[in-house]
Design a protein around this motif. Structure first.
Motif, PDB file in Angstrom:
ATOM      1  N   SER A  21      -8.432  -3.088  -1.960  1.00  0.00           N
ATOM      2  CA  SER A  21      -9.474  -3.179  -0.943  1.00  0.00           C
ATOM      3  C   SER A  21      -9.145  -2.272   0.238  1.00  0.00           C
ATOM      4  O   SER A  21     -10.007  -1.555   0.752  1.00  0.00           O
ATOM      5  CB  SER A  21      -9.609  -4.625  -0.453  1.00  0.00           C
ATOM      6  N   ALA A  22      -7.888  -2.301   0.652  1.00  0.00           N
ATOM      7  CA  ALA A  22      -7.507  -1.525   1.836  1.00  0.00           C
ATOM      8  C   ALA A  22      -7.566  -0.021   1.558  1.00  0.00           C
ATOM      9  O   ALA A  22      -8.172   0.743   2.309  1.00  0.00           O
ATOM     10  CB  ALA A  22      -6.103  -1.945   2.287  1.00  0.00           C
ATOM     11  N   VAL A  23      -6.941   0.395   0.477  1.00  0.00           N
ATOM     12  CA  VAL A  23      -6.912   1.831   0.169  1.00  0.00           C
ATOM     13  C   VAL A  23      -8.255   2.239  -0.414  1.00  0.00           C
ATOM     14  O   VAL A  23      -8.691   1.713  -1.423  1.00  0.00           O
ATOM     15  CB  VAL A  23      -5.792   2.152  -0.852  1.00  0.00           C
ATOM     16  N   GLY A  26     -11.863   4.819   3.322  1.00  0.00           N
ATOM     17  CA  GLY A  26     -11.412   4.767   4.712  1.00  0.00           C
ATOM     18  C   GLY A  26     -10.238   5.702   4.936  1.00  0.00           C
ATOM     19  O   GLY A  26     -10.173   6.411   5.938  1.00  0.00           O
ATOM     20  N   ASN A  27      -9.298   5.701   4.005  1.00  0.00           N
ATOM     21  CA  ASN A  27      -8.117   6.554   4.162  1.00  0.00           C
ATOM     22  C   ASN A  27      -8.456   8.013   3.918  1.00  0.00           C
ATOM     23  O   ASN A  27      -7.975   8.904   4.604  1.00  0.00           O
ATOM     24  CB  ASN A  27      -7.033   6.180   3.145  1.00  0.00           C
ATOM     25  N   ILE A  28      -9.234   8.246   2.898  1.00  0.00           N
ATOM     26  CA  ILE A  28      -9.380   9.618   2.423  1.00  0.00           C
ATOM     27  C   ILE A  28     -10.570  10.333   3.053  1.00  0.00           C
ATOM     28  O   ILE A  28     -10.532  11.515   3.311  1.00  0.00           O
ATOM     29  CB  ILE A  28      -9.457   9.603   0.880  1.00  0.00           C
ATOM     30  N   ILE A 320     -15.946  -3.362  -4.212  1.00  0.00           N
ATOM     31  CA  ILE A 320     -16.078  -4.709  -4.783  1.00  0.00           C
ATOM     32  C   ILE A 320     -15.624  -5.763  -3.782  1.00  0.00           C
ATOM     33  O   ILE A 320     -16.160  -6.862  -3.753  1.00  0.00           O
ATOM     34  CB  ILE A 320     -15.299  -4.882  -6.103  1.00  0.00           C
ATOM     35  N   SER A 321     -14.662  -5.402  -2.933  1.00  0.00           N
ATOM     36  CA  SER A 321     -14.204  -6.401  -1.963  1.00  0.00           C
ATOM     37  C   SER A 321     -15.259  -6.625  -0.884  1.00  0.00           C
ATOM     38  O   SER A 321     -15.304  -7.681  -0.257  1.00  0.00           O
ATOM     39  CB  SER A 321     -12.868  -5.988  -1.346  1.00  0.00           C
ATOM     40  N   MET A 322     -16.113  -5.625  -0.659  1.00  0.00           N
ATOM     41  CA  MET A 322     -17.218  -5.826   0.298  1.00  0.00           C
ATOM     42  C   MET A 322     -18.287  -6.722  -0.322  1.00  0.00           C
ATOM     43  O   MET A 322     -18.808  -7.626   0.315  1.00  0.00           O
ATOM     44  CB  MET A 322     -17.851  -4.492   0.654  1.00  0.00           C
TER      45      MET A 322
HETATM   46  N1  PFF Z   1     -10.513  -0.594   3.623  1.00  0.00           N
HETATM   47  C1  PFF Z   1     -11.546   0.081   2.918  1.00  0.00           C
HETATM   48  C2  PFF Z   1     -11.287   1.572   2.951  1.00  0.00           C
HETATM   49  O1  PFF Z   1     -10.403   1.995   3.670  1.00  0.00           O
HETATM   50  O2  PFF Z   1     -11.989   2.300   2.282  1.00  0.00           O
HETATM   51  C3  PFF Z   1     -12.913  -0.217   3.447  1.00  0.00           C
HETATM   52  C4  PFF Z   1     -13.221  -1.670   3.704  1.00  0.00           C
HETATM   53  C5  PFF Z   1     -13.228  -2.587   2.658  1.00  0.00           C
HETATM   54  C6  PFF Z   1     -13.534  -2.079   4.989  1.00  0.00           C
HETATM   55  C7  PFF Z   1     -13.541  -3.918   2.906  1.00  0.00           C
HETATM   56  C8  PFF Z   1     -13.818  -3.398   5.254  1.00  0.00           C
HETATM   57  C9  PFF Z   1     -13.837  -4.292   4.205  1.00  0.00           C
HETATM   58  F1  PFF Z   1     -14.120  -5.520   4.439  1.00  0.00           F
END
Ligand code: PFF
Length: 468
Positions: A21-23, A26-28, A320-322
């Motif tokens: 979810s985190a990666v 947003g990072n790239i 998917i986490s969204m």
């Molecule tokens: N962290 C994810 C990214 O960096 O692409 C984006 C993200 C997913 C933001 C889920 C917020 C969230 F609830």
């Protein structure tokens, strides 16, 4: 409901899903965009500080709420507080998740498009012009829909096998590819200007623009860690008591930050070597620079296919986490089946995503300013809840499964999440919200207002177990 609730299949499953979810984009994609518009290295410094000092303790706040309640964000806030007000506030997270996926699937669509175009080399000739020709419009809608369907298929059919397995291969692949690209980018003529922009903070700029950088850096730090939207609450709700939350949280934040920082090493040297400099391409920064790199590299086409393929997977494990937030909300709170909930929200996203795919203005506002505001406010709400409603119960939850580390960290952590971090987040929120509303106040007045808001929240929410 609780007895039929899903849980992670393996001990590693949670970590992988949370890292997944985190990666992501947003990072790239978002990090180079935000950094290029906010002073490069100056942005990096503020961003890293916030990841460490706000992101990690904030992540633990969301974990604690999720694991203690075993519910979606709305159910979590209402069941743990027994209050209608918190239940109402919880709905903000459903709205945030809807807004997030509405633009995220547009960018996911761009990635799919580039993945396909890498086979033919369509964008190799003129990367800048190619991006401008595909970013908004009906084709962007079509690729957004494709990305959305892939997301919905995974969420609808269950996360375990697919995502848990895919993430194991994806994470190392992303790191290896980024390291390789960065090493190549650094050999280019002109790369050093990009590196300087990225790595040598201009202290004068930092001082004079600190308050301008702050909301974007905070928003990006939260975005990249998937904080402030309830994702981490939801994922931790499928978690057993035996995991050490501080260890898992630090690992997730660390790996995620590494990928973000690495992406900067790829994007900025290449952007400068191509002569476009930072700031120019805005939301297209990463697409233009990478496309330029692949066009110039030996075997660039092969690298491009692999790269965009891996990034598409990283984007999916985030999207998917969204989608999981509103789906778990309908499943938990209204007893709707997972499939039906997924179909209902996918229908909604078809519309809201298309609006973003058709309008650069809407997209820019939602993906930039609005998301920064919502995540900052959302995390402030979760942390006030952790400190004042859960209080010592939050400490007990954090300690569970965390051994000695949990013992030592728990109390300072509670002061941080109950008092210090909400102050910081409310200040950040106000300093970007007020100007948007046409209210211009000096820094001192904004600080005073933030203190006022947190004090009023503390006094109204106070219970015997509260932080103070
Ligand atoms: N962290 C994810 C990214 O960096 O692409 C984006 C993200 C997913 C933001 C889920 C917020 C969230 F609830």
């Amino acid at each position: 409901m609780a007895d039929t609730r899903e849980s992670w299949q393996t001990r590693l499953g949670f970590i992988l899903a949370a890292v997944g979810s985190a990666v992501g984009l947003g990072n790239i994609w978002r990090f180079p965009w935000m950094a290029s518009e906010n002073g490069g290295a100056a942005f990096l410094v503020v961003y890293l500080g916030i990841v460490l000092l706000v992101g990690v303790p904030g992540l633990l706040g969301e974990f604690v709420i999720g694991r203690r309640s075993k519910r979606n964000p709305v159910g979590a806030l209402s069941s743990l507080s027994d209050s209608k007000g918190w239940s109402a506030f919880g709905h903000v997270f459903v709205v945030t998740a809807v807004l997030l996926l509405s633009f995220y699937s547009v960018v996911g669509g761009w990635i799919l498009r580039y993945f396909g175009a890498s086979f033919t080399g369509a964008y190799f000739g003129n990367p800048g012009a190619y991006f401008s020709s595909i970013n908004y419009g009906f084709e962007a809608v079509a690729f957004h829909v494709l990305f959305l369907f892939l997301t919905a298929a995974i969420v609808g059919f269950g996360v375990k096998g697919g995502i848990e397995r895919a993430t194991k291969v994806m994470m190392p692949a992303i790191v290896v590819l980024l390291v390789g690209l960065a090493a190549w980018g650094l050999t280019l003529d002109g790369a050093s200007a990009g590196l300087a922009f990225y790595l040598s903070p201009d202290l004068g700029y930092l001082q004079t623009h600190f308050l301008d950088i702050l909301p974007a850096a905070a928003g990006q730090a939260l975005f990249t860690l998937s904080l402030g939207a309830g994702t981490m609450v939801t994922y931790a709700s499928y978690l057993g008591e035996d995991r050490s939350l501080p260890v898992d949280g630090t690992f997730i934040a660390g790996l995620n930050t590494l990928v973000g920082v690495l992406a900067g090493f790829v994007v900025f040297p290449i952007l400068f070597a191509l002569g476009s400099g930072a700031g120019q391409p805005g939301a297209g920064a990463v697409f233009v620079s990478l496309a330029g790199a692949f066009a110039a590299l030996p075997y660039g086409q092969v690298v491009a296919v692999v790269f965009f393929g891996v990034v598409a997977l990283a984007a999916l494990s985030s999207s998917i986490s969204m989608l999981e937030i509103p789906v778990s909300f309908l499943v938990d709170e209204y007893g709707v089946s997972r499939r039906k909930a997924t179909v209902a929200f996918t229908g909604l996203f078809l519309v809201t995503g298309s609006v973003n795919a058709l309008s650069a203005q809407v997209f820019g506002f939602v993906a930039g300013t609005l998301v920064n505001l919502l995540l900052t406010g959302g995390l402030a709400g979760f942390l006030l809840f952790t400190g004042w409603v859960l209080g010592t119960d939050a400490v007990a939850e954090l300690r569970s499964g965390a051994g000695d580390l949990g013992q030592r960290l728990a109390t300072p952590w509670l002061y941080a999440v109950g008092v210090v971090l909400p102050l910081f987040l409310v200040f950040t929120l106000l300093s970007s919200l007020l100007p948007l509303l046409g209210v211009q106040l000096g820094t001192g007045a904004v600080v005073a207002l933030a203190v006022g808001v947190v004090v009023v929240c503390g006094v109204t929410l106070r219970r015997p177990q509260s932080v103070l």
